[in-house]
Design a protein around this motif. Sequence first.
Motif, short mmCIF file in Angstrom:
data_model
loop_
_atom_site.label_atom_id
_atom_site.label_comp_id
_atom_site.label_asym_id
_atom_site.label_seq_id
_atom_site.Cartn_x
_atom_site.Cartn_y
_atom_site.Cartn_z
N HIS A 86 15.03 -32.31 4.44
CA HIS A 86 14.00 -31.39 3.97
C HIS A 86 13.87 -30.19 4.91
N THR A 87 13.78 -30.48 6.20
CA THR A 87 13.47 -29.46 7.19
C THR A 87 14.55 -28.38 7.26
N PHE A 88 15.82 -28.80 7.30
CA PHE A 88 16.89 -27.84 7.57
C PHE A 88 17.55 -27.29 6.31
N LEU A 89 17.51 -28.05 5.20
CA LEU A 89 18.11 -27.55 3.96
C LEU A 89 17.08 -26.94 3.02
N GLY A 90 15.84 -27.38 3.12
CA GLY A 90 14.80 -26.86 2.24
C GLY A 90 14.36 -25.46 2.56
N LYS A 91 14.66 -24.97 3.75
CA LYS A 91 14.27 -23.61 4.13
C LYS A 91 15.04 -22.56 3.34
N GLY A 92 16.24 -22.91 2.87
CA GLY A 92 17.07 -21.95 2.15
C GLY A 92 16.51 -21.57 0.80
N SER A 93 15.50 -22.27 0.34
CA SER A 93 14.92 -22.00 -0.98
C SER A 93 13.69 -21.11 -0.90
N MET A 94 13.36 -20.59 0.27
CA MET A 94 12.16 -19.77 0.42
C MET A 94 12.41 -18.33 -0.05
N VAL A 95 12.80 -18.20 -1.31
CA VAL A 95 13.07 -16.90 -1.89
C VAL A 95 12.32 -16.81 -3.23
N THR A 96 11.60 -15.70 -3.44
CA THR A 96 10.85 -15.51 -4.67
C THR A 96 11.78 -15.04 -5.79
N GLN A 97 11.25 -14.91 -6.98
CA GLN A 97 12.06 -14.53 -8.13
C GLN A 97 12.62 -13.11 -8.01
N ASP A 98 11.93 -12.23 -7.29
CA ASP A 98 12.44 -10.87 -7.13
C ASP A 98 13.43 -10.74 -5.97
N GLY A 99 13.77 -11.88 -5.32
CA GLY A 99 14.79 -11.86 -4.27
C GLY A 99 14.24 -11.71 -2.87
N SER A 100 12.97 -11.46 -2.72
CA SER A 100 12.39 -11.31 -1.38
C SER A 100 12.08 -12.67 -0.79
N GLU A 101 12.05 -12.75 0.52
CA GLU A 101 11.79 -14.01 1.20
C GLU A 101 10.29 -14.29 1.23
N ALA A 102 9.92 -15.48 0.81
CA ALA A 102 8.51 -15.86 0.78
C ALA A 102 8.06 -16.28 2.17
N SER A 103 6.80 -16.06 2.46
CA SER A 103 6.24 -16.50 3.74
C SER A 103 5.96 -17.98 3.68
N ALA A 104 6.35 -18.69 4.73
CA ALA A 104 6.21 -20.14 4.74
C ALA A 104 4.75 -20.54 4.90
N ARG A 105 4.35 -21.56 4.16
CA ARG A 105 3.00 -22.08 4.27
C ARG A 105 2.96 -23.18 5.33
N ARG A 106 1.98 -23.16 6.19
CA ARG A 106 1.81 -24.19 7.20
C ARG A 106 1.23 -25.44 6.55
N CYS A 107 1.55 -26.61 7.14
CA CYS A 107 1.10 -27.87 6.56
C CYS A 107 1.00 -28.95 7.63
N SER A 108 0.27 -29.99 7.28
CA SER A 108 0.22 -31.19 8.12
C SER A 108 0.75 -32.40 7.36
N THR A 109 0.63 -32.38 6.01
CA THR A 109 1.25 -33.39 5.14
C THR A 109 1.67 -32.69 3.85
#
Length: 226
Positions: A86-109
Amino acid sequence: MLNQYAAMEAANERAATGMDLGVGKSLGKPPNYYVGVYHIDNGQPFVKVGGNIYGAYNNNDYGQSSSDAVSMRPKMLQQALKNMLHTFLGKGSMVTQDGSEASARRCSTSADCSGVSYCSTDADSATCSAHNVCVCKRGFYHIALDEAVNPAAGKSTGFFEMSSSDAGVSPLWTEPFWSNNVGVKMYRYSASNPGIFVLVGGAVFLGTCFFVVVLLKVALKKQKLY
């Protein structure tokens, strides 16, 4: 390091099912590779119904209690590897529909990751990584067990039965589960004495076999059989 990823995966499971299963068992030091029994403590999935644990359940009572859930308790290594994916491969999907990179949301769970924009497709969902960032799920558990072997309905984990619909076109198979609770230990270093004993014993055995062969040959010549 592994414990960090395993602890986060345990927290995600607690948020999803309401059951606090904690971090699974480690492999031990040194790791033990003796085969164990497949049950709840060794990664077999289970269903909780009304406070009772089953390997499989086919009655209508499931869902009547808020604590009813389906889950599994993997080993620490399996938990850690899943969250690493999740941690290392899931980051590659942080792209919105218009192609820009989305800001990551912080979390605890994983409960904090509901509705994130970069994991909103039908085939994707978000979870919390060990870096406390919402990422898209990229790791999943796979039960390596022949489809003809089913958990026995209405019984605790560790009980199995053969499927009545299995055509028997192939041999049954399963990947062994290695438990650290049954007594085999591995050591990196061995004393020199066992090697000397093996060498001497081998030489004595070789000499004995040679002597027996010579006697047999002489006996066969006397009987004119050689």
